[in-house]
Scaffold this active site. Structure first.
Site, mmCIF file in Angstrom:
data_model
loop_
_atom_site.group_PDB
_atom_site.id
_atom_site.type_symbol
_atom_site.label_atom_id
_atom_site.label_comp_id
_atom_site.label_asym_id
_atom_site.label_seq_id
_atom_site.Cartn_x
_atom_site.Cartn_y
_atom_site.Cartn_z
ATOM 1 N N MET A 1 0.847 -1.201 0.000
ATOM 2 C CA MET A 1 0.000 0.000 0.000
ATOM 3 C C MET A 1 0.881 1.249 0.000
ATOM 4 O O MET A 1 1.911 1.293 0.634
ATOM 5 C CB MET A 1 -0.871 -0.001 1.255
ATOM 6 C CG MET A 1 -1.980 1.020 1.222
ATOM 7 S SD MET A 1 -2.875 1.113 2.762
ATOM 8 C CE MET A 1 -3.946 -0.297 2.628
ATOM 9 N N CYS A 2 0.472 2.258 -0.744
ATOM 10 C CA CYS A 2 1.151 3.545 -0.759
ATOM 11 C C CYS A 2 0.101 4.620 -0.993
ATOM 12 O O CYS A 2 -1.029 4.313 -1.343
ATOM 13 C CB CYS A 2 2.181 3.625 -1.891
ATOM 14 S SG CYS A 2 3.618 2.563 -1.654
ATOM 15 N N GLY A 3 0.478 5.850 -0.816
ATOM 16 C CA GLY A 3 -0.433 6.950 -1.121
ATOM 17 C C GLY A 3 0.153 7.822 -2.214
ATOM 18 O O GLY A 3 1.355 8.097 -2.216
ATOM 19 N N ARG B 1 -1.481 5.136 4.587
ATOM 20 C CA ARG B 1 -1.147 4.339 3.407
ATOM 21 C C ARG B 1 0.361 4.250 3.199
ATOM 22 O O ARG B 1 0.812 3.373 2.456
ATOM 23 C CB ARG B 1 -1.782 4.943 2.144
ATOM 24 C CG ARG B 1 -3.286 4.938 2.115
ATOM 25 C CD ARG B 1 -3.807 5.386 0.755
ATOM 26 N NE ARG B 1 -3.529 4.378 -0.252
ATOM 27 C CZ ARG B 1 -4.356 3.390 -0.565
ATOM 28 N NH1 ARG B 1 -5.519 3.286 0.041
ATOM 29 N NH2 ARG B 1 -4.033 2.497 -1.477
ATOM 30 N N ASN C 1 1.578 3.556 -6.779
ATOM 31 C CA ASN C 1 0.912 2.756 -5.759
ATOM 32 C C ASN C 1 0.635 1.413 -6.410
ATOM 33 O O ASN C 1 -0.079 1.356 -7.412
ATOM 34 C CB ASN C 1 -0.393 3.434 -5.328
ATOM 35 C CG ASN C 1 -1.224 2.621 -4.354
ATOM 36 O OD1 ASN C 1 -2.416 2.864 -4.208
ATOM 37 N ND2 ASN C 1 -0.635 1.648 -3.676
#
Lengths: 297, 231
Positions: A1-3, A32, A175
């Protein structure tokens, strides 16, 4: 997960407030991506005689003024604007010569980006910590590409933080994850690309830049990426005058866009757009899979 | 909706989500109306209610809004993030704007009404709930849906109804492609009645005769080694 976070200011009067408007978006994506974060801020381009290089040195005691002095002796029209352990070097000398000189004289200094518009800052830590460290609220400019990272496939290091860059005034944040970063990397190394991290995203960034450099439009480059990338992605990309967004055909990773006559704001989730001015009257939509969206300054 | 009782107000710019959900999980007086202001895309708003109350969310909701709902009526005046009304057991959830991916995933009962478009995988693994979408649905909707109905007033994306069991999909617009073992079938009187009833409940007016029925061809119910994975 990333933002992922992007903001393009259509209203010139807002441009001095780019950082101030972006920081709550970035901090809003902390859950995130608590491991590292980064920002590529695009300013009005410097004169075509000049190039800007975003420099990073891990050593907090690094003597930037000393570096600036030596650079001024070796190259033309040098200025260095220092923010903690990043420096934005502007010079009228050819970039390749500056790079070679840095590699020899200061191998601990890394070039994060090159261009006439892009300034890049990235480091490990919570988005709020990184933002404080580099005074992100004071950033100004036309548009910004930013990222909060939750590391999944490579270590938490400054080099593995996003955004990634290639060539001039080109950056990408991601992402998702790619299942075939090794084959992408080998393909690009055969045509001369030099990698600087272990992150799968660097391959995506360099691949798209390679296609664009070869004459593809962004749509064409991404069409090839759909064929060659095995994995999930929402990519947000920046050029000197554009933001572009694309989601993989399965739309595995989220994205939301809010547009008003003042700005275009992009994030993984609405919660980091909620503070923006006049957001209640914004056109809020979810980008469709496989469609390339772009907005020009 | 819109009960006569004075709404209980929760302002998520001043109160925490946990306070709201804790209140909604306590002993509740049937018919109580809750009004949630400044939701600002928070996750898990009004999840796990098990009482006939009303919750009005005045703005956009994040992931999993009204998940696992039983008996309650939840209205989102805005857009919903991924997984709205996932695993709903009964009651009703309305979204006036669009819903992201996985809307109504594995809902066992109740009615989910989405005024705008729904993203990918709408009604995935539906287990008996009903979903009405005023706009279009994204790809892979109703994947492996077992029971219930998905009514789509707009268009459907790729792979609609892939590996369907006994859920039925009704589509008014175009279908980009059908998934494995899904087929378009004639609308029977009972289908017209189902669509009319669900559209009526959703407050959407279209002639039921505009819709196509998509259901399982039931070829996947029995393993066929000779099919070589082609259905």
């Amino acid at each position: 997960m990333c933002g992922i976070v992007g903001l393009l200011l259509k209203n010139e009067a807002l441009r001095p407030r780019l950082g101030e408007l972006m920081v709550p978006m970035l901090i809003g994506m902390t859950e995130r991506g608590p491991d590292s974060s980064g920002v590529a801020a695009f300013t009005t381009p410097v004169d075509c005689r000049f190039r800007k290089l975003s420099l990073y040195c891990a050593d907090a005691t690094f003597q930037w003024k000393h570096l600036e002095g030596l650079l001024s002796e070796a190259f033309e029209d040098v200025t260095v604007v220092i923010r903690a352990n990043h420096g934005i070097l502007t010079t009228a000398s050819p970039v390749d010569g500056v790079r070679r000189w840095l590699q020899t004289a200061f191998p601990q200094v890394h070039v994060l980006s090159v261009g006439r518009a892009i300034d890049l800052y990235k480091d490990v830590g919570l988005p709020s910590e990184v933002s404080d460290r580099y005074a992100f609220p004071s950033l100004s400019g036309t548009h910004v590409v930013a990222h909060t990272r939750m590391a999944t496939e490579s270590a938490v290091t400054p080099a593995n933080a996003h955004p990634y860059t290639a060539g001039e005034d080109w950056c990408l944040v991601h992402n998702g994850s790619l299942a075939n970063p090794g084959s992408i990397r080998r393909k690009l190394e055969k045509v001369g690309a030099k990698f600087e991290s272990d992150c799968d995203t660097e391959g995506a960034c360099r691949y798209l830049h390679w296609r664009l450099d070869g004459g593809d439009t962004l749509e064409e480059a991404l069409h090839h990426a759909f064929e060659d990338f095995d994995g999930f992605f929402t990519f947000l990309m920046g050029t000197h005058n554009k933001l572009a967004l694309v989601r993989d055909p399965f739309a595995c990773k989220p994205a939301v866009v809010a547009e008003t006559d003042q700005y275009v704001a992009i994030s993984s989730e609405f919660r980091s757009l909620a503070h923006l001015p006049d957001i209640r009257n914004a056109n809020v939509f979810e980008p469709k899979p496989s469609e390339v969206y772009s907005w020009a300054v | 909706m819109g009960g006569l009782t004075t709404p209980v107000l929760f302002d998520l710019s001043k109160q925490t989500l946990r306070e709201l959900n804790k209140a909604l999980h306590g002993p509740l007086v049937p018919g109580t109306v809750y009004r949630v202001e400044n939701p600002d895309g928070a996750h898990s708003i009004a999840v796990g209610i098990n009482a006939p109350v009303e919750v009005h969310i005045e703005g956009h909701a994040g992931y999993y809004a009204a998940g696992m709902n039983m008996l309650a009526t939840v209205v989102i005046y805005g857009n919903a993030g991924p997984g709205v009304a996932e695993n709903m057991m009964s009651g009703r959830v309305d979204v006036t704007g669009f819903a992201s991916g996985g809307a109504g995933a594995s809902a066992h009962g109740g009615l989910l009404v989405i005024g705008g478009d729904a993203g990918l995988r709408c009604g995935i693994s539906l287990k008996g709930g009903d979903i009405v979408v005023g706009g279009s649905v994204g790809s892979f909707s109703a994947f492996m849906a077992q029971a219930g109905n998905l009514v789509v007033c707009g268009d459907a994306g790729e792979g609609l109804g892939d590996s369907l069991y006994e859920a039925v999909v009704y589509v008014r617009g175009t279908i980009q492609s059908l998934g494995a073992d899904a087929q378009v079938e004639p609308m029977a009187e009972s289908d017209l009645a189902t669509v009319s009833s669900l559209l009526g409940a959703a407050g959407i007016s279209h002639p039921a005769s505009d819709f196509k029925r998509v259901a399982s061809a039931r070829n996947l119910y029995h393993w066929n080694a000779d099919a070589n994975q082609e259905y």
